[in-house]
Design a protein around this motif. Structure first.
Motif, short mmCIF file in Angstrom:
data_model
loop_
_atom_site.label_atom_id
_atom_site.label_comp_id
_atom_site.label_asym_id
_atom_site.label_seq_id
_atom_site.Cartn_x
_atom_site.Cartn_y
_atom_site.Cartn_z
N LEU A 1 0.87 -1.18 0.00
CA LEU A 1 0.00 0.00 0.00
C LEU A 1 0.91 1.23 0.00
N ALA B 1 1.23 -0.56 6.85
CA ALA B 1 0.03 -1.32 7.14
C ALA B 1 0.42 -2.71 7.64
N GLU C 1 -8.76 -0.68 0.15
CA GLU C 1 -8.25 0.62 0.53
C GLU C 1 -9.08 1.74 -0.11
N LEU D 1 -10.02 -0.45 5.16
CA LEU D 1 -8.86 -0.93 5.90
C LEU D 1 -8.48 0.01 7.04
N SER E 1 -6.28 2.26 9.37
CA SER E 1 -5.13 3.13 9.11
C SER E 1 -3.99 2.85 10.08
#
Length: 401
Positions: A45, A49, A185, A190, A192
């Motif tokens: 990403l 994450a 995302e 999702l 953070s």
């Protein structure tokens, strides 16, 4: 006069997750409350994450490498869990009984575009049937995050009707792929947070899900057959239901009403009252809207009784495994009933007024009789499964020592 519906019991379990590669290891992680969330690669990403990835995995033990290479990652998990379940049940399939066994695997995500060019093996079907001498009904189910639980319910109905005597059923998913992560995302689903405690359903500070990969498969049997062969019985599927159809216009029935019907119908099928259900294994997605909706469903299903029930989730430890999540929760429920222990939600810290549930934060020992397992797909699929503790009954044959 039609035959009486057959009773469906679980005689074998298989599971693989980031927390362990077999059911006892998964259960131990759940009971001790040790999250299996680890950092994603930096290019997964555009930000730090975490995810629940199964590390150092070379495929199912004992399966030829050339065959494993033809399977998607999710199919490898499904095959692994299926082999475990069959071995655990101490049952064999051959030319005489192969047509009396079904195989149903649920998965929320299709084949990996970068994976092996083997579409027949992309959704877990090969993982539950190929090489295990199963010749009865065999197919994949896609009902989003409810896929694994829908597969178990559907397989139980086959056994209950007498169309098969046994079935492998469960869910498998491997969503840690660039295009899947990007899709979640983009929808703001999702978390953070990039910590091991990021998956925190029902907590006031939750902000989304942490995806995980894994599989769980159950070996379901006609109870009469299981007792006759002296099988170890983990528990009994006493009720289940599936509903679908979100109502986007807000007119009745709303999506919550439709989801509540799954729980209500499962209770009616089981013949149990809400007061006889001791614990709930929630979907535990950890999104703001999803957890509030699940709370609403439980409150409408059980009324004030929900405040006296143990409420927990497997997702803080295993991550949100999407199509495998309900099946993994079913394995946890079986172990909880067998050991009379409720696993905790280990990272729950601050109550949310929109999620007024009695969340179990420490492992609890109690007299447990039955559990509800719930799962919900993003397109409005709802699945509810009621699992009861198994008790020997007069007339049961006992295996010879």
């Amino acid at each position: 006069m039609p035959d009486e519906p057959r009773r469906v019991v679980i005689t074998g379990v298989g599971a693989i997750s980031a927390a362990g590669h077999d059911p006892p290891a998964v259960w131990e992680a759940l009971l001790t409350g040790k999250p299996a969330l680890t950092p994603l690669p930096g290019d997964a990403l555009d930000r730090p994450a975490v995810a629940a990835r199964i590390a150092h995995y070379d495929g199912p033990a004992g399966v030829p490498a050339d065959f494993t290479a033809r399977l998607s990652r999710a199919s490898q998990f499904a095959l692994d869990a299926s082999i475990q379940a069959v071995a655990d049940a101490r049952i064999g399939f051959n030319a005489e009984n192969a047509y009396a066994v079904a195989s149903l695997i649920g998965s929320a995500h299709g084949p990996d575009p970068a994976g092996p060019p083997a579409p027949l093996f992309s959704a877990g079907l090969a993982g539950a049937s190929t090489g295990l001498n199963i010749a009865g009904p065999s197919y994949a189910i896609d009902a989003g995050a409810a896929s694994g639980l829908v597969a178990i319910h559907q397989a139980a109905e086959m056994v209950r009707s007498g169309s098969v005597r046994a079935a492998l059923a469960g869910g498998a998913d491997a969503p840690l792929r660039p295009e899947v992560l990007a899709a979640y995302e983009a929808r703001g689903l999702l978390s953070s947070q990039a910590t091991a405690t990021a998956q925190r359903p029902f907590d006031l500070l939750r902000d989304g899900m942490v995806l995980g990969e894994g599989a769980a498969v159950l070996l379901l049997e006609d109870r009469e057959l299981a007792v006759m062969r002296g099988a170890h019985i983990y528990g009994e599927l006493i009720g289940g239901a599936v509903t679908a159809g979100p109502a986007a216009d807000g007119a009745p029935p709303t999506d919550v009403d439709i989801a509540r019907q799954a729980v209500g119908r499962a209770l009616r099928e089981s013949g149990h009252s809400p007061g006889e259900i001791d614990m709930v294994f929630t979907a535990g997605a950890a999104t703001k809207a999803g957890d509030a909706r699940e709370t609403d469903i439980l409150e409408r299903s059980f009324g004030s009784r929900i405040l006296d029930m143990y409420v927990t989730a497997t997702t803080p430890v295993l991550g949100y495994t999407v199509g495998a999540s309900g099946a993994l929760a079913a394995v946890a429920a079986l172990f909880a009933l067998a050991e009379q222990m409720v696993p905790p939600h280990p990272v729950y810290a601050e109550a949310d007024p929109d999620c007024a549930l009695d969340i179990t934060v420490r492992a609890q020992r109690d007299h447990l009789h039955a559990a509800l397992v719930s799962a919900y797909g993003s397109a409005g699929q709802n699945a509810a499964l009621l699992i009861g503790a198994h008790r020997a009954e007069p007339g049961d044959e006992l295996p010879m020592a």
